[in-house]
Design a protein around this motif. Structure first.
Motif, PDB file in Angstrom:
ATOM      1  N   LYS A  89      43.413  89.611  10.281  1.00  0.00           N
ATOM      2  CA  LYS A  89      42.675  88.949   9.275  1.00  0.00           C
ATOM      3  C   LYS A  89      43.091  89.254   7.848  1.00  0.00           C
ATOM      4  CE  LYS A  89      38.256  88.782   7.174  1.00  0.00           C
ATOM      5  NZ  LYS A  89      36.545  89.207   7.407  1.00  0.00           N
ATOM      6  N   GLU A  90      43.508  90.533   7.538  1.00  0.00           N
ATOM      7  CA  GLU A  90      43.828  91.064   6.370  1.00  0.00           C
ATOM      8  C   GLU A  90      45.180  90.364   6.000  1.00  0.00           C
ATOM      9  OE1 GLU A  90      44.585  94.903   3.653  1.00  0.00           O
ATOM     10  OE2 GLU A  90      43.579  95.022   5.565  1.00  0.00           O
ATOM     11  N   ALA A  91      46.384  90.244   7.030  1.00  0.00           N
ATOM     12  CA  ALA A  91      47.499  89.784   7.002  1.00  0.00           C
ATOM     13  C   ALA A  91      47.407  88.136   6.624  1.00  0.00           C
ATOM     14  CB  ALA A  91      48.505  90.262   8.020  1.00  0.00           C
TER      15      ALA A  91
ATOM     16  N   GLU B  68      54.300  83.131   8.033  1.00  0.00           N
ATOM     17  CA  GLU B  68      53.546  84.268   8.497  1.00  0.00           C
ATOM     18  C   GLU B  68      52.007  83.931   8.898  1.00  0.00           C
ATOM     19  OE1 GLU B  68      54.599  87.463   8.867  1.00  0.00           O
ATOM     20  OE2 GLU B  68      56.631  86.658   8.441  1.00  0.00           O
ATOM     21  N   LEU B  69      51.489  83.082   8.127  1.00  0.00           N
ATOM     22  CA  LEU B  69      50.210  82.494   8.305  1.00  0.00           C
ATOM     23  C   LEU B  69      50.000  81.781   9.886  1.00  0.00           C
ATOM     24  CD1 LEU B  69      47.039  82.277   7.385  1.00  0.00           C
ATOM     25  CD2 LEU B  69      47.891  80.197   6.012  1.00  0.00           C
TER      26      LEU B  69
ATOM     27  N   VAL C 133      47.826  73.205   6.681  1.00  0.00           N
ATOM     28  CA  VAL C 133      46.341  73.591   6.203  1.00  0.00           C
ATOM     29  C   VAL C 133      45.177  72.934   6.733  1.00  0.00           C
ATOM     30  CG1 VAL C 133      44.508  73.862   4.296  1.00  0.00           C
ATOM     31  CG2 VAL C 133      46.843  74.911   4.109  1.00  0.00           C
ATOM     32  N   LEU C 134      45.331  71.434   6.677  1.00  0.00           N
ATOM     33  CA  LEU C 134      44.595  70.308   7.295  1.00  0.00           C
ATOM     34  C   LEU C 134      44.548  70.733   8.775  1.00  0.00           C
ATOM     35  CD1 LEU C 134      42.917  67.667   6.913  1.00  0.00           C
ATOM     36  CD2 LEU C 134      44.878  66.626   7.243  1.00  0.00           C
TER      37      LEU C 134
ATOM     38  N   ALA D  21      47.830  83.492   2.927  1.00  0.00           N
ATOM     39  CA  ALA D  21      47.048  82.371   2.377  1.00  0.00           C
ATOM     40  C   ALA D  21      47.099  82.474   0.721  1.00  0.00           C
ATOM     41  CB  ALA D  21      45.530  82.028   2.995  1.00  0.00           C
ATOM     42  N   ARG D  22      46.822  83.565   0.226  1.00  0.00           N
ATOM     43  CA  ARG D  22      46.610  84.011  -1.013  1.00  0.00           C
ATOM     44  C   ARG D  22      47.926  83.681  -1.640  1.00  0.00           C
ATOM     45  NH1 ARG D  22      42.380  88.693  -0.986  1.00  0.00           N
ATOM     46  NH2 ARG D  22      40.482  87.764  -1.061  1.00  0.00           N
ATOM     47  N   LEU D  23      49.306  84.108  -1.074  1.00  0.00           N
ATOM     48  CA  LEU D  23      50.289  83.988  -1.519  1.00  0.00           C
ATOM     49  C   LEU D  23      50.825  82.496  -1.546  1.00  0.00           C
ATOM     50  CD1 LEU D  23      53.076  84.902  -2.515  1.00  0.00           C
ATOM     51  CD2 LEU D  23      53.817  85.398   0.142  1.00  0.00           C
ATOM     52  N   ALA D  24      50.539  81.593  -0.266  1.00  0.00           N
ATOM     53  CA  ALA D  24      50.663  80.255  -0.422  1.00  0.00           C
ATOM     54  C   ALA D  24      50.052  79.417  -1.555  1.00  0.00           C
ATOM     55  CB  ALA D  24      50.494  79.736   0.861  1.00  0.00           C
TER      56      ALA D  24
END
Length: 245
Positions: free
Chosen positions: A152-154, A130-131, A186-187, A159-162
């Motif tokens: 942005k919210e999604a 999703e991210l 992420v990198l 990212a918080r879930l990950a």
């Protein structure tokens, strides 16, 4: 009134759900209430106010702490489906799943923790996918779209879930391909956000902070494994952020 009722429901579930759910006299009633609360918590915002859904999300998480997976085996499948196939429920389902993961990770019994850790790679893959989709859409087409979810919210919720799954559900990055793929991305994602002139308007410090907190906490939990693969590239990246004009 609806918000006050949702707060009262949350308090009642927090205090009495475990004993009610464990009572074999009410299995049908508990099942119906679980499904009704879950359905309302991920309903479109035009049907259920967001303030009410925030409380219902916590109710679902508390129920999941007691009932997942044995009494509520379809919980994850329902949330996965809402995130991947229901655009008008994606944000709500991501919020619920964040709270559910946080609740499940706090359980201390070995069988319950095992159930959470078994599904953690799939949860991380979902958040990662999703991210990636949101960021790719933004960087390739930063203009406003017809997407019903604020990107942005999604992105921040994904990212918080990950972060929660990677830190709380996956014990060793060397034994989980999903965690290695996510950290590799992420990198590259942070590098792209630094380099992209279009990122500032959408992905401000919030998303960047979530990703950096993920790295910092995972390094703290697995210093040797993390250093083996990621310490040097992330140190270089952080130095770029320090000297960024």
């Amino acid at each position: 009134v609806r918000q006050a009722a949702s707060v009262c429901l949350k308090r009642a579930v927090h205090r009495g759900w475990a004993s009610l759910s464990n009572d074999d006299q009410f299995p049908s009633d508990c099942h119906q209430l679980r499904e009704a609360v879950l359905s309302a918590s991920i309903a479109p915002f035009d049907l259920i106010p967001s303030q009410v859904q925030s409380q219902l999300s916590l109710v679902v998480a508390r129920m999941a702490r007691t009932d997942y997976p044995h009494r509520w085996p379809n919980l994850m499948a329902s949330l996965f489906s809402a995130i991947t196939t229901s655009p008008h429920s994606k944000l709500q389902a991501l919020d619920v799943l964040n709270n559910v993961v946080k609740s499940l990770a706090s359980r201390r019994l070995t069988p319950e923790l095992k159930a959470f850790r078994e599904i953690s790679p799939a949860l991380l893959d979902l958040a990662h996918r999703e991210l990636s989709i949101i960021l790719q859409q933004h960087f390739t087409s930063p203009s406003p779209s017809s997407n019903p979810n604020p990107p942005k919210e999604a992105a921040v919720l994904s990212a918080r879930l990950a972060k929660r799954v990677l830190i709380l559900g996956i014990e060793n990055i060397n034994s989980c391909d999903s965690s290695r793929r996510y950290l590799d991305d992420v990198l590259s994602l942070i590098t792209s956000m630094i380099s992209s002139s279009s990122s500032e308007s959408l992905f401000d410090e919030t998303l960047m902070r979530v990703m950096m907190k993920t790295i910092r906490k995972k390094h703290k939990r697995e210093p040797l494994q993390f250093a083996q693969h990621y310490l040097e590239p992330f140190m270089t990246l952080f130095f770029r952020l320090v000297v960024l004009p």
